[in-house]
Scaffold this motif. Structure first.
Motif, mmCIF file in Angstrom:
data_model
loop_
_atom_site.group_PDB
_atom_site.id
_atom_site.type_symbol
_atom_site.label_atom_id
_atom_site.label_comp_id
_atom_site.label_asym_id
_atom_site.label_seq_id
_atom_site.Cartn_x
_atom_site.Cartn_y
_atom_site.Cartn_z
ATOM 1 N N SER A 25 0.829 -1.220 0.000
ATOM 2 C CA SER A 25 0.000 0.000 0.000
ATOM 3 C C SER A 25 0.851 1.253 0.000
ATOM 4 O O SER A 25 0.420 2.304 -0.481
ATOM 5 C CB SER A 25 -0.900 0.040 1.228
ATOM 6 N N PHE A 28 1.389 3.376 -3.162
ATOM 7 C CA PHE A 28 0.362 4.233 -3.763
ATOM 8 C C PHE A 28 0.237 5.522 -2.977
ATOM 9 O O PHE A 28 0.436 5.535 -1.770
ATOM 10 C CB PHE A 28 -0.983 3.503 -3.798
ATOM 11 N N LEU A 34 -7.670 15.829 -4.478
ATOM 12 C CA LEU A 34 -9.100 15.866 -4.156
ATOM 13 C C LEU A 34 -9.394 15.347 -2.754
ATOM 14 O O LEU A 34 -10.503 15.461 -2.263
ATOM 15 C CB LEU A 34 -9.879 15.032 -5.162
ATOM 16 N N GLY A 35 -8.437 14.737 -2.129
ATOM 17 C CA GLY A 35 -8.677 14.130 -0.823
ATOM 18 C C GLY A 35 -7.806 12.900 -0.689
ATOM 19 O O GLY A 35 -6.726 12.852 -1.270
ATOM 20 N N PRO A 36 -8.278 11.882 0.059
ATOM 21 C CA PRO A 36 -7.453 10.685 0.246
ATOM 22 C C PRO A 36 -7.210 9.981 -1.096
ATOM 23 O O PRO A 36 -8.082 9.968 -1.961
ATOM 24 C CB PRO A 36 -8.308 9.810 1.155
ATOM 25 N N GLY A 37 -6.059 9.389 -1.270
ATOM 26 C CA GLY A 37 -5.705 8.751 -2.531
ATOM 27 C C GLY A 37 -5.909 7.245 -2.499
ATOM 28 O O GLY A 37 -6.470 6.706 -1.543
ATOM 29 N N PRO A 38 -5.464 6.553 -3.534
ATOM 30 C CA PRO A 38 -5.668 5.100 -3.637
ATOM 31 C C PRO A 38 -4.895 4.297 -2.581
ATOM 32 O O PRO A 38 -5.173 3.119 -2.398
ATOM 33 C CB PRO A 38 -5.165 4.764 -5.046
ATOM 34 N N PHE A 40 -4.863 5.166 0.613
ATOM 35 C CA PHE A 40 -5.429 5.481 1.932
ATOM 36 C C PHE A 40 -6.102 4.276 2.598
ATOM 37 O O PHE A 40 -5.672 3.826 3.668
ATOM 38 C CB PHE A 40 -6.422 6.639 1.770
ATOM 39 N N LEU A 41 -7.146 3.757 1.948
ATOM 40 C CA LEU A 41 -7.898 2.660 2.577
ATOM 41 C C LEU A 41 -7.055 1.385 2.745
ATOM 42 O O LEU A 41 -7.069 0.791 3.829
ATOM 43 C CB LEU A 41 -9.181 2.377 1.789
ATOM 44 N N PRO A 42 -6.318 0.952 1.698
ATOM 45 C CA PRO A 42 -5.512 -0.264 1.872
ATOM 46 C C PRO A 42 -4.552 -0.171 3.053
ATOM 47 O O PRO A 42 -4.393 -1.141 3.813
ATOM 48 C CB PRO A 42 -4.728 -0.380 0.564
ATOM 49 N N ILE A 45 -6.654 -0.403 6.354
ATOM 50 C CA ILE A 45 -7.270 -1.717 6.562
ATOM 51 C C ILE A 45 -6.215 -2.784 6.848
ATOM 52 O O ILE A 45 -6.369 -3.603 7.760
ATOM 53 C CB ILE A 45 -8.130 -2.122 5.341
ATOM 54 N N SER A 46 -5.105 -2.761 6.069
ATOM 55 C CA SER A 46 -4.091 -3.785 6.326
ATOM 56 C C SER A 46 -3.423 -3.539 7.676
ATOM 57 O O SER A 46 -3.081 -4.492 8.386
ATOM 58 C CB SER A 46 -3.072 -3.842 5.192
#
Lengths: 150, 501
Positions: A25, A28, A34-38, A40-42, A45-46
């Protein structure tokens, strides 16, 4: 001597899985204009999964009784392995022998454990041909043909 | 009145020859899936998705939902006759249903279950008809923060209600979520976690994951124990005695209400509905000692509840786009595959579709009533198909079905892999439902979260600042805390102890 129960092992596997994805992660961008990028979530969560895996390992070490069902042994284990291995062989044979021949072989292997060889062969042939007809001709799926061109 | 007009319009679509045919096929397969131990509704629905590719979306969903509610009827038959639940919602029916069969009252048990199922099912669809539109209208006001909070709430409810351990539930959920991130990110276009493989560009297919985790893993579990079926009991006299009608109908009414309410809760599946109904019946009974010895209420209540649940479970799916059980999650996957987005906009953009499917559920329940009252004996024979000859067929159809999605043997390989993963997860008591739910909702979870954060001035606080979202997310936190505390206290959940009656 305390033996580790299966929850500990599973926790370690999940921890490694989470760790792999955590590091992947980082490649990325965490944020974008625009805000959080690709990434962010991975990443979150990981990271969360990693922490949870540690709790899971701790929970499994502490608990005396194992959660879930016991792992199979003896005949049970053989039954499970037989199905998994037949499936894997089937998957490997499809591109080589073609769908039809591989399916006949696969079904025959599973049927013949339960009944006489000639009825198994008959059933395997009948089922394979009807499925090739249903999927190949009616539903127009392009089935792999293999060396025999069938 | 407007709703009735729309429903009548729906019947116009549902009563076309082809859609009637698909409805009949769907409920028949549902009965089959329910009757055959070793093949559950989730696997059955996932197996059939590839067959629907060439169909109109309305026919596809009519058929797939038919499998879902049909299996709730079918599961009863083996529970009563063979003491083997055909699917998990009928586990509880084994207790009193099988006892009734041993007393020579198998027919009555099946008859009562069929009548209850029909009443519960139809009542739930009436609920869907009238509650759906206002709920959808309300949900139209939802923005990304509300959706995200709702998704989190649904997920935590599932974990809190189903699993015995919150930690394991959360691990299963994060596992599904991470798997859903593989492939091209729809928001930024970034290609994530493909390990350089072209096959993973489009991500893992939902059918592949669902079929592996539920279908193949089920077959592996069965391969471990040799299934031996007893000879089924004889069926005669389908209706209860005169003095039994009163208590039976009362249990059916309670089962309908309970099942319906539980169906509305995202995350609570039909097993919970039937188990809660059983314990409710025991609590209200004048003489609870009869339960376990062939009490008719112990069959009527739970069987009604699981059917009311399956109808009501369509309400959150149609109006909010949130699945309330694994099977509904598979149906949601089918919606997406056919280019439909379940949720409030569905009522506005595809009214023909919505009302057609709802109307078909009325018809399907009627067909099932006929299947189960006069034709119960026929289905009992089907249950006797030896499993040893059945599972190779299920396996090969699964392989073909998955292959036909993208003509890729890689997908078949992934399905086998997830089959083994699912089997091990079952052994470890990790809830598969949580994995599948986050997997199917993954892109929605990510996009609503990112959209919310992009518009927020206070980071995560946006979820608490808006009234609807704030309520939902606070509720989610309460559920998380309560289930964590009850877990720490090492107290078995009330559900788990009820289950071991």
């Amino acid at each position: 001597m305390m033996t580790w129960n299966k929850g500990v092992w599973a926790g370690i596997v999940f921890a490694l899985f989470a760790l792999t994805f955590f590091f992947l992660s980082l490649e990325f961008p965490y944020s974008s204009p625009l805000g959080p990028g690709p990434g962010f979530l991975p990443l979150w969560i990981s990271g969360l999964m990693l922490v949870l895996s540690v709790f899971y390992i701790a929970e499994s070490i502490k608990s005396k009784e194992e959660a879930g069902e016991p792992m199979p042994r003896g005949a049970g284990l053989r039954g499970v392995l037989f199905v998994v291995l037949s499936l894997i062989c089937y998957l490997i044979l499809i591109p080589i022998l073609g769908f039809l021949a591989a399916s006949v072989l696969f079904l025959f292997t599973l049927f013949v454990r339960e009944t006489k060889w000639y009825s198994s062969l008959g059933a395997a042939l009948a089922v394979s041909f009807s499925l090739v007809w249903l999927f190949g001709s009616v539903l127009k799926v392009d089935l792999p043909s293999g060396i025999f061109g069938l | 009145m407007e709703t009735l007009g729309l429903l009548l319009g729906g019947f116009e679509h549902a009563l076309t020859l082809w859609n009637l045919f698909y409805c009949l096929v769907g409920v028949s397969i549902g009965m089959l899936v329910g009757v055959l131990p070793g093949l559950g509704p989730v696997a059955g629905t996932a197996l059939l998705i590839p067959l629907t590719f060439g169909m109109e979306p309305i026919s596809a969903i009519i058929m797939l939902s038919g499998i879902f509610y049909g299996s709730m009827y079918g599961g009863t038959i083996t529970s009563v006759l063979l003491n083997t639940p055909g699917e998990s919602a009928s586990v509880i029916t084994c207790i009193d249903g099988y006892q009734m069969a041993r007393q020579g009252r198998a027919g009555t048990a099946l008859g009562v279950a069929a009548i209850g199922s029909f009443i519960g099912g139809v009542a739930a669809i009436i609920g869907l008809t009238f509650l759906g539109p206002p709920l959808a209208e309300f949900a139209l006001r939802f923005g990304p923060p509300e959706y995200f909070s709702l998704l989190v709430l649904g997920l935590l409810m599932l974990i809190g209600l189903m699993g015995k351990s919150v930690i394991r539930g959360l691990i299963a959920a994060s596992f599904g979520l991470i798997l859903s991130l593989i492939g091209m990110d729809p928001v930024s276009g970034a290609i994530r976690f493909t390990f350089g493989r072209l096959e993973l560009m489009e991500g893992l297919d939902f059918v592949v994951v669902a079929m592996g985790l539920f279908g193949i893993s089920e077959i592996l579990s069965n391969a471990e124990n040799q299934m031996k079926l007893e000879k089924p009991a004889k069926i005669h006299k389908l209706l209860p005695e005169k003095e039994e009608w009163g208590p039976t109908l009362k249990s059916i009414a309670r089962g309908t209400g309970l099942g319906f309410l539980i169906g509305l809760i995202p995350g609570a599946n039909s097993v919970i509905a039937s188990i809660l109904s059983y314990s409710l019946e025991r609590k209200v009974a004048k003489d609870p000692s009869r339960f376990g010895k062939g009490a008719i209420e112990g069959v009527a209540g739970p069987e009604t509840a699981n059917n009311a649940h399956s109808g009501a479970a369509m309400i959150p799916l149609f109006t909010l786009g949130i699945p309330s059980s694994p099977t509904v999650a598979v149906i949601l996957g089918a919606f997406i595959m056919h280019g439909l987005t379940p949720g409030p906009a569905l009522y506005q953009n595809n009214p023909d579709f919505v009302w057609g499917v709802i109307a078909s559920m009325f018809i399907g329940n009627l067909i099932l009533l006929i299947f189960n009252l006069p034709l119960a004996r026929v289905w009992a024979k089907v249950a006797m198909v030896p499993y040893q000859f059945l599972y190779p067929l299920i396996l090969i159809i699964a392989v073909l079905g998955v292959y036909s999605i993208r003509s890729s043997l890689w997908d078949v390989g992934f399905m086998i892999f997830f089959g083994v993963v699912g089997y091990l997860m079952k052994k470890l008591d990790l809830p598969l439902a949580a994995t599948v739910l986050t997997f199917v909702l993954g892109s929605q979870i990510e996009s609503t979260l990112l959209q919310s954060l992009a518009t927020s001035h206070n980071g995560l606080l946006i979820f608490f600042e808006r009234p609807i979202s704030g309520t939902l997310i606070s509720l989610a936190i309460v559920i998380l805390v309560v289930s964590l505390i009850s877990g720490w206290k090492k107290r078995r959940s009330a559900l788990a102890s009820d289950f071991e009656l």
